[in-house]
Design a protein around this motif. Structure first.
Motif, PDB file in Angstrom:
ATOM      1  N   ARG A  59      33.043  43.065  40.065  1.00  0.00           N
ATOM      2  CA  ARG A  59      33.665  42.539  38.838  1.00  0.00           C
ATOM      3  C   ARG A  59      33.711  41.023  38.863  1.00  0.00           C
ATOM      4  O   ARG A  59      34.267  40.701  39.669  1.00  0.00           O
ATOM      5  N   ASN A 256      26.972  51.766  31.899  1.00  0.00           N
ATOM      6  CA  ASN A 256      28.561  52.286  32.094  1.00  0.00           C
ATOM      7  C   ASN A 256      29.277  51.691  31.058  1.00  0.00           C
ATOM      8  O   ASN A 256      30.454  52.350  30.547  1.00  0.00           O
ATOM      9  N   GLU A 257      29.200  50.562  30.917  1.00  0.00           N
ATOM     10  CA  GLU A 257      30.115  49.677  29.901  1.00  0.00           C
ATOM     11  C   GLU A 257      29.566  50.015  28.426  1.00  0.00           C
ATOM     12  O   GLU A 257      30.358  49.603  27.612  1.00  0.00           O
ATOM     13  N   ASP A 258      28.303  50.404  28.355  1.00  0.00           N
ATOM     14  CA  ASP A 258      27.694  50.570  27.034  1.00  0.00           C
ATOM     15  C   ASP A 258      27.758  49.214  26.255  1.00  0.00           C
ATOM     16  O   ASP A 258      27.539  49.302  24.856  1.00  0.00           O
ATOM     17  N   LEU A 259      27.500  48.071  27.049  1.00  0.00           N
ATOM     18  CA  LEU A 259      27.406  46.939  26.384  1.00  0.00           C
ATOM     19  C   LEU A 259      26.001  46.193  26.965  1.00  0.00           C
ATOM     20  O   LEU A 259      25.751  46.276  27.897  1.00  0.00           O
ATOM     21  N   THR A 268      26.701  40.175  22.369  1.00  0.00           N
ATOM     22  CA  THR A 268      26.926  41.113  23.048  1.00  0.00           C
ATOM     23  C   THR A 268      27.270  42.454  22.223  1.00  0.00           C
ATOM     24  O   THR A 268      28.086  42.352  21.334  1.00  0.00           O
ATOM     25  N   VAL A 269      26.404  43.503  22.479  1.00  0.00           N
ATOM     26  CA  VAL A 269      26.383  44.730  21.366  1.00  0.00           C
ATOM     27  C   VAL A 269      26.447  46.059  22.105  1.00  0.00           C
ATOM     28  O   VAL A 269      26.279  46.084  23.591  1.00  0.00           O
ATOM     29  N   ARG A 270      26.826  46.948  21.415  1.00  0.00           N
ATOM     30  CA  ARG A 270      26.965  48.230  22.034  1.00  0.00           C
ATOM     31  C   ARG A 270      25.429  49.020  22.178  1.00  0.00           C
ATOM     32  O   ARG A 270      24.798  48.917  21.294  1.00  0.00           O
TER      33      ARG A 270
ATOM     34  N   VAL C 175      35.701  42.158  27.609  1.00  0.00           N
ATOM     35  CA  VAL C 175      34.719  41.416  28.701  1.00  0.00           C
ATOM     36  C   VAL C 175      33.633  42.334  29.438  1.00  0.00           C
ATOM     37  O   VAL C 175      34.031  43.119  30.156  1.00  0.00           O
ATOM     38  N   GLY C 176      32.565  42.214  28.994  1.00  0.00           N
ATOM     39  CA  GLY C 176      31.365  43.027  29.646  1.00  0.00           C
ATOM     40  C   GLY C 176      30.831  42.119  30.918  1.00  0.00           C
ATOM     41  O   GLY C 176      31.138  41.143  31.168  1.00  0.00           O
ATOM     42  N   PHE C 181      32.151  41.204  24.279  1.00  0.00           N
ATOM     43  CA  PHE C 181      31.935  42.065  23.058  1.00  0.00           C
ATOM     44  C   PHE C 181      33.047  42.029  21.841  1.00  0.00           C
ATOM     45  O   PHE C 181      34.255  42.348  22.155  1.00  0.00           O
ATOM     46  N   ASP C 199      37.508  50.341  19.052  1.00  0.00           N
ATOM     47  CA  ASP C 199      36.608  51.469  18.925  1.00  0.00           C
ATOM     48  C   ASP C 199      37.019  52.453  20.035  1.00  0.00           C
ATOM     49  O   ASP C 199      36.650  52.323  21.376  1.00  0.00           O
ATOM     50  N   SER C 201      35.301  55.077  21.184  1.00  0.00           N
ATOM     51  CA  SER C 201      34.294  55.409  21.959  1.00  0.00           C
ATOM     52  C   SER C 201      33.774  54.436  23.011  1.00  0.00           C
ATOM     53  O   SER C 201      32.803  54.820  23.764  1.00  0.00           O
ATOM     54  N   LEU C 202      34.452  53.491  23.114  1.00  0.00           N
ATOM     55  CA  LEU C 202      33.964  52.333  24.191  1.00  0.00           C
ATOM     56  C   LEU C 202      34.507  53.042  25.402  1.00  0.00           C
ATOM     57  O   LEU C 202      35.616  53.170  25.702  1.00  0.00           O
ATOM     58  N   PRO C 203      33.547  53.022  26.379  1.00  0.00           N
ATOM     59  CA  PRO C 203      34.021  53.489  27.573  1.00  0.00           C
ATOM     60  C   PRO C 203      34.594  52.644  28.562  1.00  0.00           C
ATOM     61  O   PRO C 203      34.173  51.477  28.738  1.00  0.00           O
ATOM     62  N   ASP C 211      38.820  45.319  30.271  1.00  0.00           N
ATOM     63  CA  ASP C 211      39.225  44.032  30.049  1.00  0.00           C
ATOM     64  C   ASP C 211      39.071  43.408  28.806  1.00  0.00           C
ATOM     65  O   ASP C 211      38.065  43.438  28.350  1.00  0.00           O
TER      66      ASP C 211
END
Lengths: 301, 443, 286
Positions: A59, A256-259, A268-270, C175-176, C181, C199, C201-203, C211
């Protein structure tokens, strides 16, 4: 050969690509500093200034410069090999290709060929003009390796030269590959290409240690294919093709982040929302290969 | 056989037979000339292999679209021809047909030669032959290639044993009778005869082992060609995606193998003057066998082609269309009708099963069989799921280069050399089995 | 005819003059300096922008692999670039000339300054000139961050010079790996509090951590910090290469295949070896 006739016209561009290719290789050659922060060069060592680096879980974290000492790691073949087979833990990389935005600029193909020491006819990513309907309009479709979760190419490999990593990437170890080309025959997406002759600029790359994640230097008599730019992902950067696109076609990210992040707009989107709201699909799902590359339809409703 | 009955000379029948059959074991001028010619040809071809080693597979006509060319189709052909050893010695032998005795060794030699060289052919197709050891070091048993290599090696060893076991008494006989031969050859015979002394106990052991081998070679031979067909059938390509590829390949193999044996029979009958042992009846029976296996093969061809052509599924259509009226249609129809249907119809006429006509027909069948393998391997790759774009024009078709053809010729030269040497080193017709047969007939 | 040739010559010559001509920047523009500090974070923003908008012509800095145009685009790390004042670079990026596009309407001022920050990261001697904030005093911003589980909202309490204040910009991001996001953008209320939706539903990661980057801005004063917060459901992350599949590596081959393969090979080769050994004992048999 049709290629020869327009060779002079394309020379300058090739020259440029060649140069690009070299820089890509030089930056990975020899020794390099492990943490990404050192790249900015002028970061002084006074306490308070921050550097970005990858922690054990890969990370990207920020740390104070005074707390880290630059460890110079000799990047030898053994280290690169072990690293290449391991993958990034906790990641599942996905790509989303928005066909409605593709204007056939082909910057992705150029960036890819430059980075991976490929000849002009060798494609890790190929932008195809598709005609799905006889009467319909054609559209352009970039086609990288689909990095399938059920990869038939990997199934048939006799020597474990191509393999799937835990982060979903299907890679090739071209020091293992025996050149049987079974994987090329097995891949329904025609995603693989072979080094029939000595690779481009082979002489220049002679002493560069082999980096499996970049798959450079290429070797004669081995198969090569898209690696989702695994070397860039390890640095927290987007793949070469994704960041080269001027039209915002590519989204790339971690399931895994769904991003997912758009390579052009940096938006950056879902992932789940993007796929659901745009009627996404994968290529030939009926074959059961479970691709990790999703496509958004070429026309917006 | 008439000559034997008329004979008033005191030498026994078996004595004459020994003389006739051992006569061919020598190194005469014609042999040396022939081998010299083959060696020269091989050297020329090997130069092209050197070029391939130096410059990579770019010396071939293969490219990213057709990445398997005539090397692979030739490999399939070689494996196919080598199956005949199993059909003749094993299947027919076990059923109890006696007439196969004089030609069983010819069939075995063909099997050994083609299977051995098939292993080399597959190496010529490798991009990195210097990494052959990786197959042992990193072999991955999920891959059909690993199965194929395992089974090819097994089949070569089994075929060698199947050739060698009935040879042991003959080698001992050669060692005893042929005293005029060079020292090295006699020493070789001595080693290879394994102390054979024509003892009944030894015959018993040999016959028992031989039966075990005959049984074992049937599944192995079926497996070798079925696994070879899986190299194609287990991929996700439109033209190869067929569940009947295994039996389709095996039945085709018998056609090619029978044709090869008939050609070899004709050659040995004429050159080695063996008309008394390889008779017109043998050609007639082989002709009938060829008709039978051709019928089975035609049946599988119909299944393989009609079903997708009827369903007209996308992608399959492109492939079938290419064969029926497209780029490869001329070759396709020539192979299917000229190389399979017409010959087998002709062979139903008894006159056509005389030595010369049947040999000519067999040559046509064998050549067609080679191109049939080409048609199985290459056209499918030219119709991939996704369009062929952004590549040089030549990627839309496949033409083998001189180097590629030369290396393929080299494989045939090697096969001929192996067959020639084996047929000159050992009696081409099993002497003791023929003698035994004779005794049985007398009783 | 002669005139014609002369004309061509003149045009060519004129072109040469244009090419060689200095790209003059008005003096007042050249004196402009950045109000933003060229810190590492800012440089990284610039690097990303550069890769997307500039690499295609200017190449990779320090590599001198820019496109062979006339006039040459040049390498941002070169002496030719570094000798110019920040304001001149800013002006040229904004206004463009010839092939160089006009970025005035494409990039925000902040973004152009980040590009210049990136250029300057190649120059070790560079010292950023101080921006004259004039009457404006940069407030010292501080904030506290919390998560209210009942309403699924992030709560940010902002202190400007130690006091709560209304109307300060607050934005938050997840932070992705490759980007941020956005969770939302809001202003503080009279209590100095800002609420931002998260949200549900964010994993998160395996522990349910996310983060969160919070950015607070008042005028030119910016304060931001990334905090790992346990606000999502712990994710069940399964490895993609778990189990034994046909496509697994050789050491993880399916058991049924392994057993079948070995049984067949051992069986057949057992018989072959039995026969070969038997043959060597042939001599002893009477």
């Amino acid at each position: 050969m049709a290629e020869k006739s327009n060779a002079p016209r394309r020379k300058s561009r090739r020259e440029f690509l060649r140069k690009l290719g070299t820089t890509g290789a030089v930056s990975i050659a020899g020794t390099s500093l492990l943490f990404a922060g050192s790249k900015t060069g002028n970061s002084d060592k006074t306490p308070g200034s921050k550097v970005k680096m990858l922690d054990q879980n890969n990370r990207l974290v920020e740390a104070d410069v005074s707390q880290v000492s630059p460890v110079s790691v000799k990047i030898d073949a053994g280290y690169l090999n072990k690293k290449g087979r391991k993958g990034l833990p906790g990641r599942k990389f996905v790509m989303v290709v928005d066909l409605a935005r593709c204007r056939n600029a082909r910057k992705c193909m150029k960036a890819c060929q430059g980075a991976h020491q490929l000849r002009p006819e060798q494609h890790h990513i190929n932008v195809l003009e598709m005609y799905d309907e006889e009467n319909g309009a054609s559209y352009f479709m970039p086609k990288p390796c689909q990095h399938c979760d059920n990869p038939n190419c990997v199934t048939v490999c006799p020597v474990d030269a191509t393999f799937k990593r835990e982060d979903g990437i299907v890679l090739i170890d071209n020091e293992r590959c025996i050149g049987c080309r079974f994987c090329i025959a097995a891949c329904p997406y025609s995603a693989r290409t072979f080094n029939w002759a000595e690779p481009k600029d082979a002489e220049k790359y002679k002493d560069v240690p082999y980096d499996m994640e970049l798959n450079v230097p290429q070797k004669k008599g081995t198969v090569t294919k898209c690696a989702f730019s695994a070397d860039r992902l390890r640095e927290g950067k987007l793949p070469y093709c994704v960041s080269a696109c001027p039209n915002g076609v590519y989204y790339f990210g971690d399931e895994n982040e769904d991003l997912v992040t758009n390579g052009t707009t940096r938006e950056t989107v879902r992932l789940s929302k993007l796929l659901k709201q745009n009627a996404s699909y994968t290529l030939m799902p009926e074959l059961g290969t479970k691709p990790r590359v999703y496509y958004l339809p070429p026309r917006r409703s | 056989m008439a000559g034997i009955h008329k004979s008033e000379v005191t030498i026994s029948q078996s004595g004459k037979m020994e003389h006739d059959l051992l006569r061919t074991v020598n190194w005469n001028g014609r042999f040396k000339l022939w081998m010299g010619f083959l060696s020269l040809l091989l050297l020329v071809c090997l130069y092209f292999y050197y070029l391939q080693l130096r410059d990579g597979l770019s010396v071939t006509g293969m490219h990213d679209i057709v990445s398997w060319g005539i090397y692979i189709s030739n490999f399939v052909f070689f494996i196919a021809v080598s199956l005949i050893g199993m059909l003749i010695s094993s299947v027919l032998g076990m059923i109890g047909y006696k007439w196969i005795k004089p030609i069983s060794r010819i069939a075995e030699i063909i099997a050994v030669a083609f299977a051995l060289v098939a292993g080399l052919v597959i190496i010529t197709d490798m991009g990195r032959p210097d990494r052959l050891q990786h197959l042992v070091m990193y072999g991955r048993i999920q891959s059909p290639i690993v199965w194929d290599i395992t089974i090819v090696i097994t089949y070569v060893v089994l075929s060698l044993l199947l050739l060698y076991l009935p040879l042991i008494p003959d080698i001992a006989l050669c060692n005893k009778k042929l005293t005029g031969l060079p020292a090295f050859q006699r020493r070789l015979y001595k080693i290879l005869s394994l102390g054979w002394a024509d003892k009944p106990g030894q015959f018993k052991v040999i016959k028992r082992y031989f039966r075990i081998l005959l049984i074992m070679i049937i599944p192995v031979a079926l497996a070798i060609h079925t696994v070879t067909s899986w190299l194609f059938a287990m991929t996700l390509r439109p033209g190869w995606d067929s569940p009947i590829f295994g039996p389709y390949f095996v039945s085709g193999a018998f056609v090619a193998g029978c044709a090869a044996v008939i050609i070899a029979m004709y050659f040995f009958q004429k050159n080695y003057k063996l008309q008394e042992y390889i008779t017109n009846r043998h050609f007639d029976l082989m002709g009938k066998l060829l008709v039978l296996v051709s019928l089975v093969y035609v049946y599988f061809n119909i299944n393989e082609i009609i079903v997708p052509a009827y369903k007209f599924k996308p992608f399959e259509v492109e492939h079938i269309g290419n064969l029926f009226y497209g780029h490869d249609s001329a070759l396709f129809w020539m192979v299917q009708t000229g190389g399979l249907i017409i010959p087998f119809l002709l062979l139903m006429i008894p006159k056509m099963r005389k030595p010369l006509p049947i040999t000519i027909i067999s040559v046509v069948i064998l050549v067609a069989a080679w191109f049939k393998r080409y048609l199985i391997v290459v056209p499918t790759q030219l119709t991939p799921y996704y369009p062929i774009q952004n590549v040089p024009e030549r990627y839309h078709s496949y033409t083998p280069t001189i180097a590629e053809i030369a290396i393929t010729v080299a494989s045939f030269v090697l096969v001929l050399m192996i067959i020639t040497i084996l047929s000159k080193l050992f009696p081409i017709i099993p002497v003791w089995e023929m003698k035994e047969e004779n005794e049985n007939q007398k009783q | 005819m002669k005139n014609y040739i002369l004309l061509i010559f003149f045009v060519l010559n004129f072109g040469f003059v244009v090419n060689a001509q200095e790209w003059t920047v008005p003096a007042e523009e050249a004196e402009k300096v950045s109000p933003y500090i060229f810190e590492d974070d800012f440089v990284t923003d610039g690097e990303i922008l550069y890769e997307n908008s500039c690499t295609s012509c200017h190449g990779t800095p320090t590599e001198n692999n820019f496109m062979p145009f006339s006039p040459p685009p040049g390498d941002p790390a070169s002496e030719q670039f570094q000798s110019q004042p920040d304001g001149a670079l800013f002006y040229k990026i904004q206004k463009g000339r010839g092939i160089m596009p006009v970025f005035e309407n494409i990039l925000a001022e902040e973004e152009i300054w980040s590009l210049i920050a990136y250029f300057r990261s190649f120059n070790k001697e560079y010292v950023q000139p101080e921006f004259d904030y004039g009457d404006e005093v940069l407030s010292e911003l501080k904030f506290d961050l919390d998560f209210d589980e009942n309403i699924d909202k992030l709560v940010v309490k902002v202190f400007s010079d130690g006091e709560v204040e209304e109307g300060i910009d607050v934005s938050a991001f997840v932070v992705g790996m490759f980007g941020k996001f956005p969770l939302g953008k809001t202003k503080t209320n009279e209590l100095g509090l800002a609420y931002l939706d998260v949200d549900p539903s964010l994993p998160g990661d395996k522990q349910g951590n996310l983060d969160i980057l919070v950015r607070v801005r008042k005028g030119y004063a910016i304060e931001k910090a990334t905090t790992s917060m346990k606000i999502a459901e712990p994710a069940q992350q399964t490895s993609l290469i778990e189990g034994r599949h046909l496509w697994s590596t050789g050491d993880k081959a399916p058991v049924w295949l392994l057993v079948t393969f070995l049984l067949i090979v051992v069986g057949i080769w057992g018989v072959i070896l039995y026969i070969i050994f038997g043959l060597f004992r042939l001599k002893k048999i009477g």
